[in-house]
Design a protein around this motif. Structure first.
Motif, short mmCIF file in Angstrom:
data_model
loop_
_atom_site.label_atom_id
_atom_site.label_comp_id
_atom_site.label_asym_id
_atom_site.label_seq_id
_atom_site.Cartn_x
_atom_site.Cartn_y
_atom_site.Cartn_z
N SER A 45 20.88 7.70 33.72
CA SER A 45 19.77 6.97 34.35
C SER A 45 18.52 7.18 33.52
O SER A 45 18.27 8.26 32.99
CB SER A 45 19.53 7.47 35.77
N VAL A 90 17.56 2.36 28.80
CA VAL A 90 17.42 0.91 28.91
C VAL A 90 18.14 0.24 27.74
O VAL A 90 17.94 0.63 26.58
CB VAL A 90 15.93 0.49 28.92
N ASN A 134 17.50 -4.28 30.24
CA ASN A 134 18.21 -3.97 31.46
C ASN A 134 18.51 -2.47 31.53
O ASN A 134 19.11 -1.93 30.59
CB ASN A 134 19.54 -4.75 31.51
N PRO A 135 18.10 -1.76 32.60
CA PRO A 135 18.45 -0.34 32.72
C PRO A 135 19.96 -0.14 32.72
O PRO A 135 20.70 -0.97 33.26
CB PRO A 135 17.84 0.06 34.07
N ASP A 186 21.89 1.82 34.34
CA ASP A 186 22.53 1.97 35.65
C ASP A 186 22.02 0.96 36.68
O ASP A 186 22.09 1.21 37.89
CB ASP A 186 22.31 3.38 36.18
N SER A 187 21.52 -0.19 36.23
CA SER A 187 21.01 -1.19 37.17
C SER A 187 22.17 -1.88 37.90
O SER A 187 23.32 -1.85 37.45
CB SER A 187 20.18 -2.24 36.43
N ASP A 188 21.88 -2.49 39.03
CA ASP A 188 22.89 -3.23 39.78
C ASP A 188 23.38 -4.41 38.94
O ASP A 188 22.60 -5.05 38.23
CB ASP A 188 22.32 -3.74 41.10
N GLN A 203 21.60 -7.75 39.27
CA GLN A 203 20.18 -7.80 38.96
C GLN A 203 19.97 -8.62 37.69
O GLN A 203 20.60 -8.38 36.67
CB GLN A 203 19.63 -6.38 38.75
N LEU A 240 11.71 -3.78 35.77
CA LEU A 240 12.97 -3.06 35.57
C LEU A 240 13.12 -2.05 36.70
O LEU A 240 12.15 -1.43 37.13
CB LEU A 240 12.96 -2.32 34.23
N SER A 241 14.34 -1.88 37.18
CA SER A 241 14.56 -0.89 38.24
C SER A 241 16.03 -0.49 38.25
O SER A 241 16.87 -1.10 37.57
CB SER A 241 14.13 -1.44 39.61
N SER A 242 16.32 0.55 39.03
CA SER A 242 17.69 1.04 39.17
C SER A 242 17.77 1.84 40.46
O SER A 242 16.75 2.27 41.00
CB SER A 242 18.05 1.93 37.97
N GLU A 262 14.73 4.01 42.28
CA GLU A 262 14.25 3.60 43.60
C GLU A 262 14.55 4.62 44.69
O GLU A 262 14.13 4.44 45.84
CB GLU A 262 14.86 2.25 43.98
#
Length: 436
Positions: free
Chosen positions: A121, A124, A137-138, A140-142, A145, A170-172, A176
């Motif tokens: 985690s 990117v 894209n991170p 471990d992102s969904d 996404q 960007l998020s994961s 979050e």
């Protein structure tokens, strides 16, 4: 007899510490569409972290994208983790992004570099896609996404900092995840358990605990005297007025978060929780080898341990109570040095050393620092000093000094002869030999 004089010009190294400085807040302030992102970099203290780092990329998002992120009502500390994903620990200018080897690469973000992320985690993926697009894209992102894409370059300072704009945040799941706030901690309880029981009891008894607690969210650094230190100080503390006692306790808090590394890299004056109007109540942070010292005009304390260091709160144990000059008399000056007397030959007892003089004050140390190599740095000037290397006459005789060029005065003449002029910024070393 001929005497040979050598003049040496040493490298001007101090410029390298400031030449590549950057300020992410100032960079983003020129772009109103990025103002919300800029604001949250500041209040999460990420801006200060970005400014301290080199070879870095900030992937900013516009106000609309930030509003989408804020609509999810994350806590400020969770939001900090998410925004940390937008700061890459490598330099990616527009040219490099469109020339990625094999079409893709993986880079570490600040979320990973600070140790907040587990496993992979915080990494990117950057992909050079068809049609000239670049995606982010991170790791471990969904899977559902959408990939953020490169919009434009905002500002580049190769190879120091690159600020780019991407299409959305960007998020994961890891970024979050709910993060507890340091404000949930009981400060006085923490200090009591870690060896600062007496100081925490004074804070509570004086009603200053609310001021300390309310300051945590915006960032707070506390310097806590040990129990042993306070025990010997209590007679003096009891002689203070009620207002003086409160001011003294608040003087041990700085309304900014400072990690130990930040304290080492940002020596200088600091305001405190007691600072108000004409009442400065400030002190100076200064390195002394590996030690970090807190200097007031009355006393100098040393940091002896860390109780907590978790942004936005840091608490350090110190070996002395910090005494502000507003409440206590300044330390008396050291006695004047004995007059220097030249000695031609040995004395009867063979002792040629006079008593040492007082230490130079802070201004003297900065303004005129002399070394044994015959060179000086004085307030932004680089001064060259020459010494006679051989010959019996006038050993160690100085020649004239100048800041942007050097000159030579023939011995005993009182006149000047220009022997060289050169830009200091271009010379690494310059040796001149003159026959006199």
């Amino acid at each position: 007899m001929k005497l040979r004089i050598f003049i040496f010009l040493l490298p001007l190294l101090l410029l390298s510490t400031t030449t590549n400085a950057h300020n992410i807040t100032h960079i983003l302030a020129k772009h109103p569409e990025l103002s919300t992102f800029n604001h949250y970099l500041t209040i999460t203290h990420l801006a200060a972290e970005i400014n301290r780092r080199r070879t870095i990329t900030v992937a900013a998002i516009d106000n609309a994208a930030m509003n989408d992120l804020l609509a999810k009502h994350f806590s400020l500390y969770t939001l900090k983790n998410i925004l940390s994903l937008h700061v890459f620990a490598d330099y990616f200018g527009a040219k490099k992004l469109h020339q990625i080897t094999k079409g893709s690469t993986t880079t570490s973000s600040l979320f990973q570099a600070t140790g907040e992320a587990a496993g992979t985690s915080g990494y990117v993926n950057i992909t050079d896609m068809k049609g000239g697009k670049v995606g982010f894209n991170p790791v471990d992102s969904d899977s559902d996404q959408p990939m953020a894409t490169y919009v434009k370059s905002v500002e580049e300072l190769p190879y120091n900092i690159s600020v780019i704009q991407i299409s959305h945040g960007l998020s994961s799941p890891e970024a979050e995840a709910p993060t507890s706030s340091p404000t949930d901690l009981n400060l006085t309880s923490l200090m009591a358990k870690q060896g600062c029981l007496s100081f925490s009891e004074l804070i509570t008894a004086q009603g200053a605990d609310d001021t300390f607690t309310q300051s945590v969210e915006g960032g707070l650094t506390i310097f806590c005297p040990s129990d042993e230190t306070l025990k010997s100080f209590m007679p003096r503390y009891k002689n203070l007025t009620t207002e003086g006692k409160t001011s003294l306790l608040l003087y041990h808090g700085v309304p900014l978060y400072n990690s130990l590394g930040m304290l080492r890299s940002s020596n200088g004056l600091m305001n405190t929780l007691a600072t108000e109007g004409a009442n400065k109540y400030d002190f100076t942070i200064q390195n002394d080898g590996d030690d970090v010292k807190v200097q007031t005009k009355v006393v100098t304390a040393t940091i002896k341990g860390t109780l907590i260091d978790e942004d936005p709160l840091a608490v350090y144990k110190i070996d002395k109570v910090l005494l502000p000059r507003e409440l206590f008399k300044a330390a008396p000056p050291s006695p004047a040095p004995k007059s220097a007397r030249s000695k031609r030959g040995s004395t009867d007892d063979g002792d040629e050393a006079d008593a040492p003089g007082p230490a130079e004050d802070d201004n003297d140390l900065v303004a005129d620092s002399t070394s044994n190599d015959g060179s000086r740095f004085r307030g932004g000037e680089f001064v060259v000093v020459g010494f006679i290397q051989d010959g019996p006459a006038a050993p160690g005789k100085r020649i004239e000094e100048a800041s942007d060029y050097f000159m030579h005065a023939p011995l005993g003449s009182g006149g000047y002869s220009s022997v060289g002029r050169a830009p200091l910024l271009q010379l690494v070393r310059c040796d001149y030999g003159l026959d006199v």
